[in-house]
Design an enzyme around this catalytic site. Structure first.
Site, PDB file in Angstrom:
ATOM      1  CG  ASP A  37      -5.171 -11.379  -5.615  1.00 48.64           C
ATOM      2  OD1 ASP A  37      -5.544 -10.707  -6.606  1.00 48.64           O
ATOM      3  OD2 ASP A  37      -4.788 -10.862  -4.551  1.00 48.64           O
ATOM      4  N   GLY A 125       4.847   4.018  -1.277  1.00 51.52           N
ATOM      5  CA  GLY A 125       4.235   4.004  -2.612  1.00 51.52           C
ATOM      6  C   GLY A 125       4.905   3.068  -3.605  1.00 51.52           C
ATOM      7  CB  ALA A 126       7.733   0.785  -3.340  1.00 49.02           C
ATOM      8  N   GLY A 127       4.441  -0.146  -3.935  1.00 51.77           N
ATOM      9  CA  GLY A 127       3.653  -1.318  -4.298  1.00 51.77           C
ATOM     10  C   GLY A 127       4.165  -2.580  -3.633  1.00 51.77           C
ATOM     11  CG  LEU A 128       7.699  -3.221  -2.514  1.00 51.57           C
ATOM     12  CD1 LEU A 128       9.106  -2.889  -2.021  1.00 51.57           C
ATOM     13  CD2 LEU A 128       7.741  -4.450  -3.423  1.00 51.57           C
ATOM     14  CB  SER A 129       1.984  -5.270   0.596  1.00 53.50           C
ATOM     15  OG  SER A 129       1.346  -5.844  -0.484  1.00 53.50           O
ATOM     16  CB  SER A 131      -2.235  -0.384   2.514  1.00 54.29           C
ATOM     17  OG  SER A 131      -2.226  -1.085   1.308  1.00 54.29           O
ATOM     18  CD  GLU A 163      -6.596  -1.880   0.724  1.00 54.36           C
ATOM     19  OE1 GLU A 163      -6.522  -0.814   0.120  1.00 54.36           O
ATOM     20  OE2 GLU A 163      -5.838  -2.179   1.665  1.00 54.36           O
ATOM     21  CG  ASP A 175      -1.130  -7.367  -1.642  1.00 52.70           C
ATOM     22  OD1 ASP A 175      -0.611  -8.228  -2.375  1.00 52.70           O
ATOM     23  OD2 ASP A 175      -1.462  -6.241  -2.046  1.00 52.70           O
TER      24      ASP A 175
HETATM   25  C1  GLA Z   1      -2.437  -5.618  -5.512  1.00 53.66           C
HETATM   26  C2  GLA Z   1      -3.624  -6.248  -4.792  1.00 53.66           C
HETATM   27  C3  GLA Z   1      -3.527  -7.773  -4.798  1.00 53.66           C
HETATM   28  C4  GLA Z   1      -3.264  -8.316  -6.197  1.00 53.66           C
HETATM   29  C5  GLA Z   1      -2.143  -7.544  -6.881  1.00 53.66           C
HETATM   30  C6  GLA Z   1      -1.986  -7.935  -8.320  1.00 53.66           C
HETATM   31  O1  GLA Z   1      -1.277  -5.860  -4.805  1.00 53.66           O
HETATM   32  O2  GLA Z   1      -3.716  -5.790  -3.455  1.00 53.66           O
HETATM   33  O3  GLA Z   1      -4.705  -8.325  -4.240  1.00 53.66           O
HETATM   34  O4  GLA Z   1      -4.423  -8.294  -6.967  1.00 53.66           O
HETATM   35  O5  GLA Z   1      -2.334  -6.142  -6.824  1.00 53.66           O
HETATM   36  O6  GLA Z   1      -1.588  -9.259  -8.431  1.00 53.66           O
END
Ligand code: GLA
Length: 387
Positions: A37, A125-129, A131, A163, A175
């Site tokens: 992205d 902290g799971a990386g599921l956005s 924030s 961000e 995200d």
């Molecule tokens: C994070 C970033 C996104 C994207 C992903 C990887 O989630 O916030 O913008 O770059 O990593 O695809």
């Protein structure tokens, strides 16, 4: 935690429930198109049914009072409409503060203070956005409370800007965009170069999207993320010495292979290879899914993981263990999702195999890594909304 209970907590913290309004923004899982992205490529994420709730109202003065039920021990964090600079001690509250500041800087008229209670059920902290979710829920709250003329695409751009410039993570727009624009039972195929997008129905019938959490703390993730981004930028510069392109997303695999020697640094060459191939894979995957070829889609997910592991080098032992255990245990497709360096994997699993899948993957992961992963069955929900 239900909404009525949250309203009661609001009332305890801020003295009454009068004039309050409620909002929700989801988390997200990306099905394919990782680290594309910020390279002008495609992504294919969907919004989840879990996310962040915000309940808020205007104040008559300029005070901004922010409270999160997830961090109740920190209590109410106070700032003011006139003083919105980043402050490390404000922790999570920097997101709503940053959004407010960026909105104001853009000329959106926020003419009084406000108070907000937040509650999120996205695993921490799971990386599921989580924030992006807090940023977008704050954005739709501000739009509604202050009657601002702003649409969801603009909101996602401003949340990304927050961000990048306020928090200091050079993320792309995936995200924020999916969290704002998601649609129940659909993924979005988004061209991050033009922001043109298309909703793709996800009808999986006897298959589920299983998210597996490594439960690894994502320590140095932000600095490594920024490093990947600058490696891609540097590779692009090398390619532009000969090619008339604006981003790595402009290249086909063949064009990349013909010109890759322009990229002097070996590491940067691998990073760019991933960006180019992953982008093409994402377009192909969305097409394949349209035709109902779920197995073909799964194969592309697997190839995505391998590229993120070998060329982009953002997986790490935990994600690799989780994903290879999934491959061994009948996943139709499995890959890391999000930024990497920990966080989650996303798996397509037949419903009647989920029980065995979870048991076997858990066992294998625990034996190798020392602690257990967690599993969630993803429900694809709507983007941000007033509730
Ligand atoms: C994070 C970033 C996104 C994207 C992903 C990887 O989630 O916030 O913008 O770059 O990593 O695809």
């Amino acid at each position: 935690m239900n909404l009525e209970k949250l309203k009661d907590i609001f009332s305890e913290k801020f003295a009454s429930k009068e004039n309050i309004r409620s909002y929700f923004a989801p988390g997200r899982v990306n099905l394919i198109g990782e680290h594309t992205d910020y390279n002008g490529g495609y992504v294919f994420p969907c919004a989840l049914s879990f996310g962040t709730y915000a309940i808020g109202r205007k104040r008559k003065d300029k005070r901004i009072l922010l409270y999160s039920e997830n961090f109740s021990e920190i209590g109410v964090i106070e700032s003011s409409l006139d003083e919105l600079s980043y402050n490390k001690d404000d922790e999570w509250a920097n997101y709503p503060k940053g959004i407010t500041k960026i909105f104001k800087d853009r000329g959106y008229e926020i003419d009084s203070g406000f108070e907000i209670l937040y509650f999120g059920n996205i695993p921490n902290g799971a990386g599921l956005s989580s924030s992006a979710s807090i940023s977008i829920v704050t954005s739709i709250l501000l739009k509604d409370l202050f009657d601002l003329d702003i649409d969801k695409v603009e909101m996602s751009k401003l949340a990304q800007k927050t961000e990048n410039e306020y928090i200091g993570v050079n993320c792309g727009i995936m995200d924020q965009f999916i969290v704002a624009m998601g649609k129940k039972d659909h993924a979005i195929l988004l061209d991050t170069n033009t922001l043109e997008y298309e909703y793709a129905p996800i009808n999986l019938e006897n298959i589920s999207i299983v998210i597996a959490n490594t439960n690894k703390r994502r320590g140095l993730a932000d600095s490594k993320y920024n490093e990947r981004r600058s490696q891609c930028e540097s590779a692009l510069k090398d390619l532009q010495t000969k090619l008339d392109i604006n981003s790595l997303g402009d290249l086909t695999e063949e064009q990349f292979e013909e010109n890759k020697d322009l990229i002097k640094n070996q590491t940067n060459r691998k990073r760019a290879k991933h960006a180019v191939y992953e982008n093409r894979r994402t377009i192909r995957a969305a097409n394949i899914l349209k035709k109902g070829d779920i197995k073909g889609f799964g194969k592309l997910m697997n190839a995505s993981h391998i590229s993120l592991r070998d060329d982009y080098e953002v997986t790490g032992e935990e994600l690799d263990t989780l994903v290879s255990a999934a491959w061994k245990n009948d996943a139709i497709g499995a890959r890391m999702t999000g930024a990497g360096f920990g966080g989650c994997s996303v798996n397509l699993v037949y419903n009647d195999k989920i029980k065995d899948f979870k048991e076997n993957v858990r066992k294998e992961y625990k034996e190798k890594i020392g602690y257990a992963p967690e599993f969630y069955i993803a429900e694809i929900g709507d983007g941000a909304k007033k509730i």
